[in-house]
Write an enzyme that holds these catalytic residues in place. Structure first.
Site, PDB file in Angstrom:
ATOM      1  N   ASN A   1     -89.916 -61.459 -21.535  1.00  0.00           N
ATOM      2  CA  ASN A   1     -91.492 -60.997 -21.604  1.00  0.00           C
ATOM      3  C   ASN A   1     -91.674 -60.515 -22.375  1.00  0.00           C
ATOM      4  OD1 ASN A   1     -93.730 -62.404 -21.145  1.00  0.00           O
ATOM      5  ND2 ASN A   1     -93.825 -62.342 -18.802  1.00  0.00           N
TER       6      ASN A   1
ATOM      7  N   HIS B   1     -98.795 -58.237 -10.903  1.00  0.00           N
ATOM      8  CA  HIS B   1     -98.104 -59.537 -10.056  1.00  0.00           C
ATOM      9  C   HIS B   1     -98.759 -60.244  -8.406  1.00  0.00           C
ATOM     10  CE1 HIS B   1     -95.087 -59.411 -14.409  1.00  0.00           C
ATOM     11  NE2 HIS B   1     -94.739 -60.198 -13.518  1.00  0.00           N
TER      12      HIS B   1
END
Length: 432
Positions: free
Chosen positions: A307, A338
């Site tokens: 990512n 997250h």
């Protein structure tokens, strides 16, 4: 082959696929000069609003409200403190939405909970763009967007809000995709796309073939995983096989999504200027390098490559602005971003320790291993160890719950991070 499973897609991927024709239409209109600069902003903005309500239903307001508020308020804030306020406000709102999703729909099985999950995922991407925009304002990189203050006075400010609104919710990157800086977004909007550049069909077909290949492999792995014992019933080496195959399932899903996300942005014309492909786009807006991710024997290399645009965003937002322990604070914030589930807290802290160990262990062995055969053997062993560490961390993060983390910790799989941790502590103590 299970054909229904092969052709089935995640709800987010389904909406991304539905957006491809509109991205191709936007690119075609731009390449033939049918859209002015302001019309391009409006097209991307309206497309983002429509896509958000189609994918999220009423939960779209969870994303659109902070986006429009940020677009109006960020240019008016003091540049010295704008990034702090943007960070606190956006992360507070995102945390409340995460808590709502966690307590209102823990199973994510019905349509409404699926829409809420999509909205929270999109909100996480919005947080990236808002904080990136705030840092650009702090660093003085938005002279064009803030030109109203310098040249035109307050009455010109509403015209300058349009680019910011369009950037925060433009539809090719609303539901997924790499982080695009505002400077790159402006460059793409104000640039020209030659009709001779690669057509949307030529972009989509190779991506569709690769996604189908990854989906086929994913179906195969899923059938294999379904025949294996879970962490509650596995024993010794069976737990390692379960962990590795489960993590592979997660990685294949990520790879498929990233391919679709990047190809959607490319279909809209981002990355193509004056009839040729802009290589700076590849450096900034590519989240994935499967070959490096699957062949590296270094946790640090995997971390920087996984990512990629998010890793660069974390470095700019947290690592470069943390007064103490920037490395640890980056992973702690990543767990917060997250959602702060128990598995995510454990997984990201474990990830931080493993990367820290990766900076010491290879340097030690490189000074000890002199022969080519020993170095080759070391690379093979460390590649296996790295893949197992990645699988351990990914399973912990994706399974989220405290009970799943406890089962993972008491399994045979914990020997691999413990081995790295022991080696790291031994090297640290030896250098004192």
């Amino acid at each position: 082959m299970d054909w229904p499973s092969l052709l089935s897609v995640h709800p987010v991927a389904g909406f991304q696929l539905a957006a491809f024709p509109f991205a191709a239409l936007y690119r075609t209109l731009c390449s033939f000069g049918c859209l002015s600069v302001n019309a391009r902003y409006v097209f991307l903005l309206v497309g983002g609003v429509i896509l958000s309500f189609a994918a999220m239903g009423p939960y779209a307001l969870l994303v659109l409200t902070p986006a429009f508020i940020s677009a109006f308020l960020l240019p008016e804030a003091q540049p010295e403190s704008v990034h702090k306020w943007a960070f606190l406000c956006q992360m507070s709102w995102q945390t409340l939405c995460h808590l709502w999703m966690h307590y209102s729909s823990p199973t994510h099985q019905d349509i409404q909970s699926s829409r809420l999950s999509i909205s929270v995922s999109s909100l996480m991407l919005l947080t990236q763009r808002v904080t990136s925009l705030a840092l650009d304002i702090h660093d003085g990189k938005l002279k064009r967007a803030l030109g109203s203050r310098e040249h035109g006075g307050p009455h010109e400010h509403p015209r300058n809000v349009l680019p910011l609104c369009s950037y925060l919710i433009f539809f090719p990157a609303l539901l997924g995709g790499p982080l695009c800086s505002f400077a790159t977004f402006e460059k793409q909007i104000r640039g020209s796309i030659s009709p001779l550049a690669s057509s949307p069909v030529k972009i989509f077909i190779p991506v569709a073939i690769r996604v189908l290949g990854l989906q086929g492999l994913r179906v195969f792995v899923q059938e294999w995983v379904s025949g294996q014992p879970d962490f509650a019933t596995c024993s010794q080496i069976d737990c390692v096989c379960t962990m590795w195959s489960t993590a592979l399932l997660f990685k294949l899903s990520y790879y498929s999504h990233w391919l679709l996300d990047e190809s959607l942005i490319r279909t809209a014309g981002f990355g193509f200027q004056l009839g040729h492909e802009d290589t700076s786009f590849d450096r900034e807006l590519s989240d994935m390098d499967i070959w490096t991710l699957e062949t590296t024997n270094r946790m640090s290399v995997f971390t920087r490559t996984w990512n990629r645009s998010t890793s660069q965003w974390l470095k700019r937002l947290i690592f470069q602005h943390s007064p103490a322990q920037p490395f640890l604070m980056t992973f702690v914030f990543s767990a917060w971003w997250h959602g702060l589930y128990p598995g995510q807290i454990f997984g990201f802290l474990c990830w931080a320790v493993m990367v820290e160990a990766d900076y010491r262990i290879p340097s030690y062995f490189s000074s000890v291993l002199k022969s080519r055969h020993a170095s080759l053997l070391y690379r093979v062993v460390t590649w296996v160890q790295t893949q197992l560490l990645i699988a351990y961390i990914m399973v912990a993060i994706e399974m989220r719950s405290l009970s799943a983390v406890c089962l993972l910790c008491i399994s045979y799989c914990s020997l691999f991070p413990l081995l790295n941790l022991s080696m790291h502590l031994w090297l640290v103590s030896g250098n004192r």
